[in-house]
Design a protein around this motif. Structure first.
Motif, PDB file in Angstrom:
ATOM      1  N   ARG A  71      -7.503   0.825   3.270  1.00 19.83           N
ATOM      2  CA  ARG A  71      -7.743   2.533   2.779  1.00 19.83           C
ATOM      3  C   ARG A  71      -8.200   4.050   1.839  1.00 19.83           C
ATOM      4  O   ARG A  71      -8.561   2.830   0.743  1.00 19.83           O
ATOM      5  N   PHE A  91      -2.539  11.776   1.516  1.00 22.51           N
ATOM      6  CA  PHE A  91      -1.128  11.625   0.398  1.00 22.51           C
ATOM      7  C   PHE A  91      -0.813  12.339  -0.307  1.00 22.51           C
ATOM      8  O   PHE A  91      -0.040  12.790  -0.582  1.00 22.51           O
ATOM      9  N   ILE A 122      -0.038   7.060  -7.274  1.00 23.87           N
ATOM     10  CA  ILE A 122      -0.986   7.852  -7.272  1.00 23.87           C
ATOM     11  C   ILE A 122      -2.064   8.857  -8.068  1.00 23.87           C
ATOM     12  O   ILE A 122      -1.577   9.747  -6.841  1.00 23.87           O
ATOM     13  N   VAL A 154      -8.365   7.082   0.430  1.00 19.50           N
ATOM     14  CA  VAL A 154      -7.393   8.272  -0.154  1.00 19.50           C
ATOM     15  C   VAL A 154      -8.145   9.056  -0.424  1.00 19.50           C
ATOM     16  O   VAL A 154      -9.000   9.091  -1.603  1.00 19.50           O
ATOM     17  N   PHE A 159       0.663  -1.350  -0.070  1.00 16.42           N
ATOM     18  CA  PHE A 159      -0.602   0.506  -0.237  1.00 16.42           C
ATOM     19  C   PHE A 159       1.080   1.464  -0.023  1.00 16.42           C
ATOM     20  O   PHE A 159       0.623   2.045  -0.762  1.00 16.42           O
ATOM     21  N   GLU A 160       2.080   1.343   0.850  1.00 17.14           N
ATOM     22  CA  GLU A 160       2.700   2.568   1.112  1.00 17.14           C
ATOM     23  C   GLU A 160       3.504   2.696  -0.652  1.00 17.14           C
ATOM     24  O   GLU A 160       3.694   3.652  -0.771  1.00 17.14           O
ATOM     25  N   VAL A 164       0.871   3.904  -2.979  1.00 15.93           N
ATOM     26  CA  VAL A 164      -0.030   4.995  -2.859  1.00 15.93           C
ATOM     27  C   VAL A 164       0.638   6.525  -3.424  1.00 15.93           C
ATOM     28  O   VAL A 164       0.093   7.479  -4.152  1.00 15.93           O
TER      29      VAL A 164
END
Ligand code: ZN
Ligand code: ZN
Length: 366
Positions: free
Chosen positions: A238, A364, A166, A240, A159-160, A163
């Motif tokens: 998550r 983010f 994106i 965002v 995920f980190e 993200v």
């Protein structure tokens, strides 16, 4: 063997099953669910039938799986069978005149049951045994927890990575593909379930499939992902926001986060599953958002992505140290989108341990 060596986890599971059979006065259990066969024997094929009696364990497989079963399975005698696994198990049981034999009524089909009965004699009394093995799976042992912890670590790491990439203009399906590719690159066997990447109004569908829709500035994006490792799943969501969120979106996000954090704090050994659900529901109701929270607060995770307990309204099942479950409140507003925050957590005596340690700061890109 060293006299004080710890018994193998599979031996412990089989021993626990035998004690359970004794408690229920069953002479044996016929196990047909492949997930349960894997849990008890280590054999990970998708076809097989096992029988456990007080003194014996047998695993019937077809010729495709003979070698694999011999390599993987422990504590059972592997028998290759060309003429129907259930038939073989049925006649084996009948010959031994064992008496009451349980079967997995939540898995074995009616046709399967008839197949066994056709080849069994009157000496065999088959009885629905409920979810005996699932009951054993409820509390995870150290080896299982290690697998889920690693699956959770990979999930959070992917995920980190993703993200940061994106951007408006990306396709939902490409985002999901990127996640699944990176899960494998990080050492997972793959995705534990179909990755959800849903943006804008589509994020208001709690289980939207990733589509060809392009992400746009000013949209919420829900990412629901999970690695599978050695058969064990992790599950994390998550949400965002692309760009600068409005005050309303910030407020909504803060409410869901508050609901999740309060529910996580309620994850304690001895708590009822329904109590955790009630905590999340109460927070959202207090913010006037109760009616947008349309699913249960969470579910058990392990060899299956959805297993016991269900963290839903009024669920009386007690959490125990060693249970692994998700906490995932969410709200879904037509025209705006959805916000869901989900972690996989381990129940411990001293409080919950989050197994999907990814940040929850939704902005983010702003
Ligand atoms: Zn999920
Ligand atoms: Zn989930």
């Amino acid at each position: 063997m060293h006299p004080r060596a710890r018994p193998h986890p599979l031996a412990v599971r089989q021993e626990r099953l035998r004690r359970l059979l004794e408690e229920r006065s069953l002479a044996a259990l016929l196990v047909s669910n492949p997930v349960n066969i894997f849990y008890l024997t280590g054999f990970r094929g998708t076809a097989g039938v096992a029988v456990f009696s007080s003194s014996q364990g047998i695993l019937w497989v077809d010729p495709r799986y003979t070698l694999q079963a011999q390599e993987q399975a422990r504590g059972v005698k592997v028998i290759e069978e060309k003429g129907g696994l259930l038939k073989a198990a049925g006649s084996w049981l009948a010959r031994r005149k064992l008496g009451r034999v349980g079967y997995e009524d939540s898995h074995l089909t009616c046709a399967g049951l008839r197949e066994i009965e056709r080849h069994a004699t009157r000496a065999l009394r088959l009885e629905p045994a409920g979810r005996l093995v699932e009951d054993l799976r409820y509390v995870k042992d150290a080896a299982e927890i290690e697998c889920i912890r690693e699956a959770g670590r990979i999930t959070a790491a992917v995920f980190e990575e993703v993200v940061r990439r994106i951007r408006p203009g990306m396709k939902e399906a490409d985002l999901a593909a990127e996640i699944e590719y990176r899960l494998r690159r990080q050492g997972a066997e793959g995705a534990a379930f179909e990755t959800i990447a849903a943006s804008g109004e589509r994020s208001a569908l709690p289980h939207a499939r990733a589509s060809s829709k392009l992400l746009r500035e000013g949209e919420l994006v829900i990412l629901d992902l999970g690695a599978i490792l050695a058969g064990y799943a992790a599950d994390m969501t998550r949400t965002v926001f692309l760009g600068e969120p409005s005050r309303r979106v910030r407020r909504l996000y803060a409410s869901v986060l508050e609901a999740q954090q309060e529910a996580l704090a309620a994850v304690q050994a001895g708590a009822r599953a329904g109590d955790v659900d009630a905590v999340a529901r109460r927070v959202l109701a207090r913010r006037g958002l109760g009616r947008f929270f349309t699913h249960s607060t969470g579910h058990g995770v392990g060899l299956e992505v959805h297993e016991s307990p269900r963290l839903g309204k009024g669920e009386a099942k007690r959490l125990e140290a060693g249970c692994v479950l998700t906490v995932e409140p969410g709200i879904y507003l037509e025209g705006l989108g959805g916000i869901r925050i989900e972690d996989t957590v381990l129940v411990r005596a001293e409080g919950p341990e989050i197994l999907t340690p990814a940040p929850k700061d939704a902005w983010f890109n702003s």
